[in-house]
Design a protein around this motif. Structure first.
Motif, PDB file in Angstrom:
ATOM      1  N   CYS A   1       0.829  -1.207   0.000  1.00 12.74           N
ATOM      2  CA  CYS A   1       0.000   0.000   0.000  1.00 12.74           C
ATOM      3  C   CYS A   1       0.863   1.256   0.000  1.00 12.74           C
ATOM      4  O   CYS A   1       0.595   2.214  -0.739  1.00 12.74           O
ATOM      5  N   LEU A   2       1.919   1.260   0.814  1.00  8.22           N
ATOM      6  CA  LEU A   2       2.817   2.414   0.873  1.00  8.22           C
ATOM      7  C   LEU A   2       3.534   2.619  -0.455  1.00  8.22           C
ATOM      8  O   LEU A   2       3.644   3.750  -0.953  1.00  8.22           O
ATOM      9  N   LEU A   3       4.011   1.522  -1.051  1.00  9.11           N
ATOM     10  CA  LEU A   3       4.689   1.630  -2.341  1.00  9.11           C
ATOM     11  C   LEU A   3       3.734   2.130  -3.423  1.00  9.11           C
ATOM     12  O   LEU A   3       4.097   2.997  -4.237  1.00  9.11           O
ATOM     13  N   SER A   4       2.509   1.593  -3.445  1.00 13.54           N
ATOM     14  CA  SER A   4       1.522   2.047  -4.424  1.00 13.54           C
ATOM     15  C   SER A   4       1.195   3.525  -4.225  1.00 13.54           C
ATOM     16  O   SER A   4       0.994   4.259  -5.201  1.00 13.54           O
ATOM     17  N   TYR A   5       1.151   3.946  -2.964  1.00 17.73           N
ATOM     18  CA  TYR A   5       0.866   5.351  -2.666  1.00 17.73           C
ATOM     19  C   TYR A   5       1.965   6.264  -3.206  1.00 17.73           C
ATOM     20  O   TYR A   5       1.685   7.284  -3.839  1.00 17.73           O
ATOM     21  N   VAL A   6       3.215   5.885  -2.985  1.00 20.89           N
ATOM     22  CA  VAL A   6       4.333   6.713  -3.454  1.00 20.89           C
ATOM     23  C   VAL A   6       4.346   6.779  -4.974  1.00 20.89           C
ATOM     24  O   VAL A   6       4.491   7.860  -5.574  1.00 20.89           O
ATOM     25  N   VAL A   7       4.177   5.613  -5.630  1.00 24.44           N
ATOM     26  CA  VAL A   7       4.173   5.589  -7.094  1.00 24.44           C
ATOM     27  C   VAL A   7       2.976   6.362  -7.648  1.00 24.44           C
ATOM     28  O   VAL A   7       3.107   7.156  -8.592  1.00 24.44           O
ATOM     29  N   GLY A   8       1.788   6.137  -7.069  1.00 26.26           N
ATOM     30  CA  GLY A   8       0.594   6.839  -7.542  1.00 26.26           C
ATOM     31  C   GLY A   8       0.695   8.336  -7.367  1.00 26.26           C
ATOM     32  O   GLY A   8       0.296   9.116  -8.234  1.00 26.26           O
ATOM     33  N   LEU A   9       1.244   8.771  -6.231  1.00 23.45           N
ATOM     34  CA  LEU A   9       1.388  10.207  -5.975  1.00 23.45           C
ATOM     35  C   LEU A   9       2.364  10.832  -6.960  1.00 23.45           C
ATOM     36  O   LEU A   9       2.118  11.923  -7.492  1.00 23.45           O
ATOM     37  N   ALA A  10       3.475  10.139  -7.222  1.00 23.66           N
ATOM     38  CA  ALA A  10       4.470  10.687  -8.156  1.00 23.66           C
ATOM     39  C   ALA A  10       3.922  10.749  -9.573  1.00 23.66           C
ATOM     40  O   ALA A  10       4.048  11.774 -10.263  1.00 23.66           O
ATOM     41  N   LEU A  11       3.279   9.668 -10.024  1.00 28.21           N
ATOM     42  CA  LEU A  11       2.760   9.649 -11.395  1.00 28.21           C
ATOM     43  C   LEU A  11       1.510  10.507 -11.545  1.00 28.21           C
ATOM     44  O   LEU A  11       1.146  10.868 -12.664  1.00 28.21           O
ATOM     45  N   GLY A  12       0.849  10.831 -10.436  1.00 24.78           N
ATOM     46  CA  GLY A  12      -0.301  11.724 -10.519  1.00 24.78           C
ATOM     47  C   GLY A  12       0.074  13.110 -11.010  1.00 24.78           C
ATOM     48  O   GLY A  12      -0.754  13.812 -11.603  1.00 24.78           O
ATOM     49  N   PHE A  13       1.318  13.517 -10.773  1.00 24.24           N
ATOM     50  CA  PHE A  13       1.790  14.805 -11.272  1.00 24.24           C
ATOM     51  C   PHE A  13       2.346  14.706 -12.685  1.00 24.24           C
ATOM     52  O   PHE A  13       2.773  15.705 -13.254  1.00 24.24           O
ATOM     53  N   LEU A  14       2.346  13.484 -13.245  1.00 25.86           N
ATOM     54  CA  LEU A  14       2.806  13.261 -14.622  1.00 25.86           C
ATOM     55  C   LEU A  14       1.733  12.471 -15.369  1.00 25.86           C
ATOM     56  O   LEU A  14       1.959  11.328 -15.783  1.00 25.86           O
ATOM     57  N   PRO A  15       0.545  13.032 -15.551  1.00 25.57           N
ATOM     58  CA  PRO A  15      -0.572  12.257 -16.121  1.00 25.57           C
ATOM     59  C   PRO A  15      -0.293  11.754 -17.534  1.00 25.57           C
ATOM     60  O   PRO A  15      -0.761  10.673 -17.899  1.00 25.57           O
ATOM     61  N   ASN A  16       0.448  12.504 -18.333  1.00 21.09           N
ATOM     62  CA  ASN A  16       0.731  12.050 -19.697  1.00 21.09           C
ATOM     63  C   ASN A  16       1.632  10.820 -19.701  1.00 21.09           C
ATOM     64  O   ASN A  16       1.487   9.938 -20.543  1.00 21.09           O
ATOM     65  N   VAL A  17       2.561  10.761 -18.749  1.00 20.38           N
ATOM     66  CA  VAL A  17       3.452   9.602 -18.649  1.00 20.38           C
ATOM     67  C   VAL A  17       2.689   8.393 -18.116  1.00 20.38           C
ATOM     68  O   VAL A  17       2.898   7.258 -18.555  1.00 20.38           O
ATOM     69  N   ALA A  18       1.781   8.633 -17.150  1.00 20.52           N
ATOM     70  CA  ALA A  18       1.100   7.526 -16.478  1.00 20.52           C
ATOM     71  C   ALA A  18      -0.048   6.944 -17.281  1.00 20.52           C
ATOM     72  O   ALA A  18      -0.500   5.826 -16.977  1.00 20.52           O
ATOM     73  N   ALA A  19      -0.538   7.636 -18.315  1.00 19.79           N
ATOM     74  CA  ALA A  19      -1.758   7.202 -18.998  1.00 19.79           C
ATOM     75  C   ALA A  19      -1.624   5.801 -19.579  1.00 19.79           C
ATOM     76  O   ALA A  19      -2.426   4.911 -19.303  1.00 19.79           O
ATOM     77  N   GLY A  20      -0.602   5.565 -20.386  1.00 20.47           N
ATOM     78  CA  GLY A  20      -0.451   4.254 -21.011  1.00 20.47           C
ATOM     79  C   GLY A  20      -0.156   3.166 -20.002  1.00 20.47           C
ATOM     80  O   GLY A  20      -0.713   2.065 -20.065  1.00 20.47           O
ATOM     81  N   LEU A  21       0.735   3.458 -19.025  1.00 25.20           N
ATOM     82  CA  LEU A  21       1.038   2.476 -17.992  1.00 25.20           C
ATOM     83  C   LEU A  21      -0.192   2.129 -17.176  1.00 25.20           C
ATOM     84  O   LEU A  21      -0.398   0.981 -16.785  1.00 25.20           O
ATOM     85  N   SER A  22      -1.030   3.135 -16.912  1.00 21.71           N
ATOM     86  CA  SER A  22      -2.241   2.903 -16.132  1.00 21.71           C
ATOM     87  C   SER A  22      -3.196   1.964 -16.864  1.00 21.71           C
ATOM     88  O   SER A  22      -3.808   1.081 -16.251  1.00 21.71           O
ATOM     89  N   ASP A  23      -3.337   2.148 -18.172  1.00 20.38           N
ATOM     90  CA  ASP A  23      -4.226   1.282 -18.948  1.00 20.38           C
ATOM     91  C   ASP A  23      -3.762  -0.168 -18.889  1.00 20.38           C
ATOM     92  O   ASP A  23      -4.564  -1.100 -18.754  1.00 20.38           O
ATOM     93  N   ILE A  24      -2.437  -0.385 -19.002  1.00 19.07           N
ATOM     94  CA  ILE A  24      -1.903  -1.747 -18.959  1.00 19.07           C
ATOM     95  C   ILE A  24      -2.134  -2.363 -17.582  1.00 19.07           C
ATOM     96  O   ILE A  24      -2.576  -3.509 -17.456  1.00 19.07           O
ATOM     97  N   ALA A  25      -1.828  -1.598 -16.517  1.00 18.38           N
ATOM     98  CA  ALA A  25      -1.972  -2.125 -15.164  1.00 18.38           C
ATOM     99  C   ALA A  25      -3.435  -2.416 -14.832  1.00 18.38           C
ATOM    100  O   ALA A  25      -3.739  -3.410 -14.161  1.00 18.38           O
TER     101      ALA A  25
END
Length: 556
Positions: free
Chosen positions: A364-388
């Motif tokens: 949960c802590l790791l997911s929180y850190v990754v989610g918080l960081a990628l939340g400020f980079l929505p264009n980078v996270a979009a494709g990775l989010s779809d795969i996950a």
């Protein structure tokens, strides 16, 4: 993946073929020469791709047989199981959505949410114990006739039906509040005709979700096929991952991908037919669904029961072996009975919570850190989010196990890889709202720099709500880890991890059902707690601390 992880494929295959044989240099060299492992991963991948063009999926590294017949046979079995499960899912979903459709007003949807939250591996075990063992109505293993299809299809179809029913039940109240419904009622149109029109209005936006539910059945099928000893594609992929039989695993995953593509294409075609030519190019969406309402006392009561049982078990020794007290029924000395080695089930249940929930907290802590960081980079996270989002935890666990081997660390990594997208989406929505707030231009006007604004205003407004969201997902993460442990992809014996406890007790469920029911009930309470916390969190996230306004609900 095995090469990247530093694992020697020859050593893994030697252990898969013969656990007693010594891993000498000559034995490992013979395996490398026989399978051409000296060509390296890229060379082997090129050979496999060249064979794929000719319709050849390669040769199993463990059995030495062609992969294509094994994949085809497993796919036929899995397709039959998924078709039956999909039929049950539609029946269950219709039953759960019917009250909302008949009353033509909103309902809590708590029943559908609870059914949807039942893990397939847990429901499989409960059906195996209750219907197969205690009542003896249906066979509990094998694949030789229609009777063997019933319990597996129920275990796979009921949770999927709960999700479908909740999607429809959540969307219908918003449709019933639309202007056209009021006009139709004023014109004297009957309730049945309005209900049919509302259902047709609801279905097109939900068809892609139905397609994802169908694809998600492949992940649940792995656990169901394992519990009921069904020779399907999921069980084949699981066995290949454990033995690191890469050609067989690649063929199985390729078949699952092809199945997902076919279902996705059929969903798109069905949606276009439902929309018709006039709305085919329109972005037809549904208003925000009404959240599930759960009384505050429910999660408190569930948590109190779990904490009480866990605390009681922590006072006892989980590793003490007493062979004279093997598989005993519950008694004052052993309130939940004993397992096959005479170990106290209550003690193992209590100490297993530290393994299950503790690892879930780290994920949960790791997911929180990754989610918080990628939340400020929505264009980078979009494709990775779809795969996950498209990857079930079981499939992710199989792929990671193929690289690192089964273990608690690999299971935690697999779950962490797919649990961050909702947190990243939440962080992105909050960050966008903060940036659009009126106080930021004022801060820039008085000379505040970007770093000051980020650390003193934007980050505090985002980090708190996303942290609360992450905590609400803790029970779901624990259930995902337990599912991997149940399949042998997570913690290994003698760990008392809950999923592993359930897997071990399944071997002697007919003699000591209480040993299997204890972790099953604990996991069921955990699933209920996950639903309750998710319901309490729907639509309750506050916006920027400076403006104290509500944001749009984020799907938990």
């Amino acid at each position: 993946m095995p090469w990247l992880s530093g694992t020697d494929p020859a050593l893994s295959l030697l252990r898969a073929r013969s656990a007693e044989q010594e891993p000498t240099t000559e034995a490992l060299g013979a395996i490398r020469a026989d399978l051409g492992l000296d060509a390296g991963p890229l060379g082997l991948l090129g050979q496999w791709a060249a064979g794929l063009v000719r319709g050849d999926l390669g040769t199993s590294w463990v059995s030495g047989t062609d992969v294509l017949p094994s994949v085809t046979a497993g796919l036929r079995v899995s397709l039959a199981l998924m078709a039956a499960a999909l039929l049950i899912a539609l029946l269950v979903g219709s039953a759960l959505a019917a009250p909302t459709l008949i009353r033509q007003r909103g309902t809590s949807g708590a029943a559908a949410a609870m059914v949807a939250a039942l893990p397939e591996f847990l429901l499989s075990t409960l059906l195996l114990i209750g219907v197969g063992v205690w009542l003896g109505w249906l066979p509990t293993s094998g694949w030789t006739g229609p009777a063997h299809l019933v319990l597996p299809a129920l275990a796979l179809g009921i949770p999927a039906g709960g999700l479908l029913g909740r999607l429809v039940a959540d969307a219908l109240p918003a449709v019933m509040e639309e202007r056209w419904v009021e006009l139709w009622r004023g014109a004297g149109v009957g309730r049945g005709r309005i209900a049919a029109a509302a259902l047709r209005r609801v279905l097109p936006p939900l068809v892609p979700q139905f397609g994802m539910v169908s694809v998600g059945l492949t992940g649940g099928a792995v656990a169901v096929e394992t519990v009921f000893a069904i020779p399907g594609l999921g069980r084949t992929a699981l066995g290949a991952a454990k033995s690191q039989d890469l050609p067989l695993l690649q063929g199985s995953v390729l078949a699952l991908l092809a199945l997902g593509l076919v279902v996705g294409a059929l969903s798109a075609v069905l949606r276009r037919r439902l929309l018709g030519p006039a709305l085919r190019d329109a972005a037809l969406t549904l208003p925000a669904a009404h959240p599930v309402r759960v009384p505050p006392a429910v999660p408190v009561a569930l948590a109190a029961v779990l904490v009480g049982v866990i605390g009681w078990g922590l006072l006892r020794d989980p590793y003490a072996i007493d062979t004279a007290a093997r598989l005993t029924a519950p008694s004052p000395g052993h309130p939940l009975g004993t397992d096959a080695l005479g170990r106290d089930v209550l003690a193992r249940l209590g100490h297993g919570a530290a393994s299950t929930v503790g690892t879930a907290a780290a994920v949960c802590l790791l997911s929180y850190v990754v989610g918080l960081a990628l939340g400020f980079l929505p264009n980078v996270a979009a494709g990775l989010s779809d795969i996950a989002n498209a990857l079930p935890p079981v499939i992710a666990g199989i792929l990671v196990a193929a690289a690192t081997g089964p273990g608690a660390g690999g299971a935690a990594l697999a779950v962490a890889l797919i649990f961050w997208p909702p947190l990243a989406a939440h962080a992105a929505a909050l960050a966008q709202e903060v940036r659009a707030s009126g106080f930021l231009p004022a801060q820039r006007a008085i000379g505040a720099g970007p770093l000051w604004i980020l650390t003193r205003h934007v980050l505090p407004s985002v980090a708190g709500p996303v942290a609360r969201h992450a905590v609400l997902r803790l029970p779901s993460i624990a259930l995902a880890l337990a599912s991997l442990g149940f399949l042998g992809l997570g913690a290994q014996p003698p760990s008392p991890e809950w999923g592993l406890l359930l897997d071990e007790s399944a071997d002697y469920v007919e003699r000591a059902p209480s040993a299997a029911l204890a972790p099953a009930v604990a996991l069921a309470l955990l699933a209920a707690l996950a639903v309750s916390l998710s319901a309490r969190g729907d639509g309750r996230t506050t916006g920027p601390v400076h403006e104290r306004k509500k944001v749009s609900p984020i799907a938990v």
